[in-house]
Design a protein around this motif. Structure first.
Motif, PDB file in Angstrom:
ATOM      1  N   ARG A 504       0.994  -1.363   0.030  1.00  9.60           N
ATOM      2  CA  ARG A 504      -0.122  -0.157  -0.243  1.00  9.60           C
ATOM      3  C   ARG A 504       0.820   1.153   0.095  1.00  9.60           C
ATOM      4  O   ARG A 504       0.475   2.265  -0.676  1.00  9.60           O
ATOM      5  N   GLN A 505       1.989   1.082   0.695  1.00  8.29           N
ATOM      6  CA  GLN A 505       2.684   2.370   0.789  1.00  8.29           C
ATOM      7  C   GLN A 505       3.456   2.513  -0.458  1.00  8.29           C
ATOM      8  O   GLN A 505       3.818   3.828  -0.889  1.00  8.29           O
ATOM      9  N   ALA A 506       3.980   1.572  -1.275  1.00  6.74           N
ATOM     10  CA  ALA A 506       4.565   1.336  -2.433  1.00  6.74           C
ATOM     11  C   ALA A 506       3.972   2.493  -3.685  1.00  6.74           C
ATOM     12  O   ALA A 506       4.109   3.033  -4.398  1.00  6.74           O
ATOM     13  N   ILE A 507       2.445   1.820  -3.333  1.00 10.66           N
ATOM     14  CA  ILE A 507       1.631   2.445  -4.271  1.00 10.66           C
ATOM     15  C   ILE A 507       1.393   3.794  -4.180  1.00 10.66           C
ATOM     16  O   ILE A 507       1.230   4.702  -5.023  1.00 10.66           O
ATOM     17  N   ALA A 508       1.160   4.279  -2.816  1.00 17.89           N
ATOM     18  CA  ALA A 508       0.928   5.608  -2.540  1.00 17.89           C
ATOM     19  C   ALA A 508       2.163   6.589  -3.059  1.00 17.89           C
ATOM     20  O   ALA A 508       1.932   7.496  -3.285  1.00 17.89           O
ATOM     21  N   LEU A 509       3.443   5.899  -2.617  1.00 18.54           N
ATOM     22  CA  LEU A 509       4.648   6.893  -3.275  1.00 18.54           C
ATOM     23  C   LEU A 509       4.641   6.754  -4.560  1.00 18.54           C
ATOM     24  O   LEU A 509       5.123   8.165  -5.027  1.00 18.54           O
ATOM     25  N   THR A 510       4.426   5.732  -5.398  1.00 19.79           N
ATOM     26  CA  THR A 510       4.340   6.022  -6.720  1.00 19.79           C
ATOM     27  C   THR A 510       3.285   7.048  -7.223  1.00 19.79           C
ATOM     28  O   THR A 510       3.609   7.899  -8.148  1.00 19.79           O
ATOM     29  N   ASP A 511       2.021   7.011  -6.706  1.00 19.12           N
ATOM     30  CA  ASP A 511       1.024   7.981  -6.921  1.00 19.12           C
ATOM     31  C   ASP A 511       1.507   9.411  -6.644  1.00 19.12           C
ATOM     32  O   ASP A 511       1.511  10.197  -7.388  1.00 19.12           O
ATOM     33  N   GLN A 512       2.301   9.735  -5.643  1.00 19.90           N
ATOM     34  CA  GLN A 512       2.806  11.169  -5.156  1.00 19.90           C
ATOM     35  C   GLN A 512       3.802  11.249  -6.293  1.00 19.90           C
ATOM     36  O   GLN A 512       4.011  12.531  -6.612  1.00 19.90           O
ATOM     37  N   ALA A 513       4.532  10.425  -6.636  1.00 20.25           N
ATOM     38  CA  ALA A 513       5.600  10.758  -7.555  1.00 20.25           C
ATOM     39  C   ALA A 513       5.049  11.087  -9.070  1.00 20.25           C
ATOM     40  O   ALA A 513       5.735  12.133  -9.673  1.00 20.25           O
ATOM     41  N   ALA A 514       3.952  10.349  -9.243  1.00 23.32           N
ATOM     42  CA  ALA A 514       3.236  10.813 -10.689  1.00 23.32           C
ATOM     43  C   ALA A 514       2.710  12.125 -10.372  1.00 23.32           C
ATOM     44  O   ALA A 514       2.637  12.989 -11.412  1.00 23.32           O
ATOM     45  N   ARG A 515       2.392  12.799  -9.433  1.00 26.41           N
ATOM     46  CA  ARG A 515       1.595  13.967  -9.197  1.00 26.41           C
ATOM     47  C   ARG A 515       2.678  14.912  -9.381  1.00 26.41           C
ATOM     48  O   ARG A 515       2.469  16.294  -9.644  1.00 26.41           O
TER      49      ARG A 515
END
Length: 547
Positions: A504-515
């Motif tokens: 879940r954290q890896a997904i969240a960090l990827t989403d933050q990087a995309a933004r």
């Protein structure tokens, strides 16, 4: 992919469709690839297909025109071959100014053109030469004058790879076309021995009627559409390397041979390994065939979809209601939701694999499980370096700590695999081709300079593996956790909440990087994720291919 025994996630539903992709040559010089071929005004074959394939695989495409055709999706109505001296002028102008990393040669037309190409090759000596001996189009139209066949045959030894279709393979050997896969392989071996080069034997036309229908497989290959690299001089490590694949039911195969050969030239210039290049290009081409209907080009044998893998993640696909965000910063969770949507077909493919089904019901042969774990241990060693790099370039302390801990856990799990399972059995621990290709793809992301691209490439090893693991664990429990299941201990690891939180954290960090990323960087993140997801499928299937 990796069986990270100490990390696992609850089921994450990933709807929608996924199309395989190809990695960009991140952080390396973009391959400069020259296509020497005829022009197709309909855009589906020849130079037009070559340039699309080269671009789709991250190369810079150049073109020297050998012939002009009047054709469409229904056939070729006329061919005009300009003077060979003009082709020589094109080739000289390019090589006098531009370094050429690879050359793909297609339609040549007549003996004078072939002679011009041969003279230039002997002078320029490009590092990679792929020759697609275009003699007969998919439609059946003759594209090379019979008087030029001897000249073309003499050109073959100057190529590193020759990619004839079955009809062309037969013409080059002056024999009838192969009736089955075994005969096709035999013809490929004899042509390789005769020319001293590597031959790609293509099974796409086996069992195919003249009308373009695709009946059930009758070519003695379980997957229906194999390809094989053949070299009798010891350049491949083994005489024949077969890469299996499923047959795609479509009439839209115009330019398939052109697209395949130019893609192989581009990837070979980057990776320097023909088997790795074929394993990368073949899934891309299958996706290009599967999605060809989206193009809606022509009323006959339509073209393949060269850029199926780089469509914007947020464009409307199949009525999902998503829209293209362009340069707009995506909303929180929007980018990774689109990634999840894109991976559903890969999950379906994984669940359909014999390896996964045997793992779930306990019928999987121990030798296949052993091979998988051995490859997993090797993969984890490389994957840990990727995560360590993510930790080094992460923009915040919290992200640095997360990726560093993940890298440490990978190394711990690798050691545990060797101590508790692999060390007690006679297991061959040698890097397999799929493992090598996957790790090479991830390591390329480490030199891209983009934190977002790097963690997007690493994400499927968390996300898809976690989804598959959670599903298998749920099935195991639903069956009453039967005693005597040979892989029960392994399946129970999926109840671990630590991996759930980590994923879940890896997904969240990827989403933050995309933004935080630019639109072009988000596109690169999407491509990196998609290729890694495709490698997840191939990794689970590797034991079958190794057997």
């Amino acid at each position: 992919m990796s069986l990270v025994a100490s990390l696992v996630l609850p089921s994450l539903v990933l709807p929608s469709s996924f199309l395989p992709s190809v990695p960009r040559p991140a952080g390396r010089r973009i391959p400069r690839v020259l296509a020497i071929a005829g022009s197709d005004p309909s855009g589906g074959a020849g130079i037009q297909a070559d340039l699309k394939s080269i671009a789709a695989h991250g190369g810079y495409g150049m073109a020297a025109i050998t012939a002009l055709t009047a054709q469409n999706t229904r056939g070729v109505s006329a061919v005009h071959v300009p003077p060979a001296s003009f082709l020589t002028a094109q080739l000289d102008a390019l090589s006098e100014d531009i370094g050429i990393d690879a050359v793909k040669i297609g339609m040549l037309g007549d003996a004078t053109v072939i002679a011009a190409v041969r003279a230039w090759l002997e002078q320029a000596r490009p590092g990679v030469v792929v020759l697609d001996p275009v003699m007969v189009a998919t439609s059946g139209d003759r594209l090379l004058r019979e008087t030029a066949e001897a000249a073309l045959h003499a050109l073959l030894p100057l190529a590193d790879l020759v990619t004839p279709n079955l009809a062309e393979l037969a013409i080059l050997l002056r024999e009838p076309a192969a009736a089955d896969w075994a005969e096709a392989l035999d013809q490929g071996k004899r042509l390789a021995a005769l020319t001293g080069t590597t031959v790609l034997v293509k099974g796409g036309h086996l069992g195919r009627s003249a009308g373009g229908d695709y009946p059930s497989n009758n070519n003695n290959d379980d997957d229906g559409c194999p390809d094989a690299l053949v070299n009798t001089a010891g350049l491949l490590g083994q005489e024949t390397v077969v890469v299996t694949g499923g047959r795609v039911p479509t009439r839209n195969s115009h330019g398939t041979g052109c697209s395949l050969s130019s893609a192989l030239a581009t990837v070979q210039a980057r990776v320097g390994d023909w088997e790795a290049a074929l394993r990368e290009v073949k899934p891309w081409l299958a996706g290009a065939l599967r999605t060809s209907d989206r193009l809606d080009v022509g009323t006959g044998n339509g073209p393949v979809h060269h850029f199926h893998h780089v469509q914007h993640l947020t464009e409307d696909q199949g009525g999902t209601g998503q829209v293209n965000t362009g340069h707009r910063v995506p909303d929180e969770g929007e980018f990774t939701a689109a990634l999840g949507n894109s991976a559903a077909a890969d999950l379906d493919a994984i669940y359909g694999l014999a390896f996964i089904q045997g793992l779930a019901d306990g019928t999987l042969a121990e030798k296949d499980f052993a091979y998988y774990l051995a490859q997993d241990a090797l993969y984890l060693n490389g994957y840990s370096r990727v995560l360590a790099r993510a930790a080094a370039i992460a923009p915040s302390e919290a992200e640095q700590l997360f990726w560093a801990r993940s890298a440490q856990q990978c190394l711990e799990v690798e050691s545990e695999l060797h101590r508790n399972w692999l060390s007690t059995r006679a297991v061959e621990v040698q890097l397999g081709p799929v493992t090598k290709s996957y790790v090479d793809h991830l390591l390329a992301a480490t030199v891209s300079g983009s934190y977002g691209v790097l963690i997007a490439a690493a994400l499927p090893c968390f996300w898809l593996y976690a989804e598959v693991g959670a599903t298998l664990h749920a099935q195991f429990l639903a069956a009453g956790a039967p005693e005597g299941h040979p892989y029960a201990e392994w399946l129970r690891t999926y109840a671990d909440e630590d991996f759930a939180a980590a994923t879940r954290q890896a997904i969240a960090l990827t989403d933050q990087a995309a933004r935080r990323a630019s639109a072009s960087e988000r596109d690169a993140m999407a491509v990196a994720f998609r290729q890694s997801a495709r490698y997840e499928v191939e990794f689970f299937d590797a034991p079958r291919l190794h057997a």
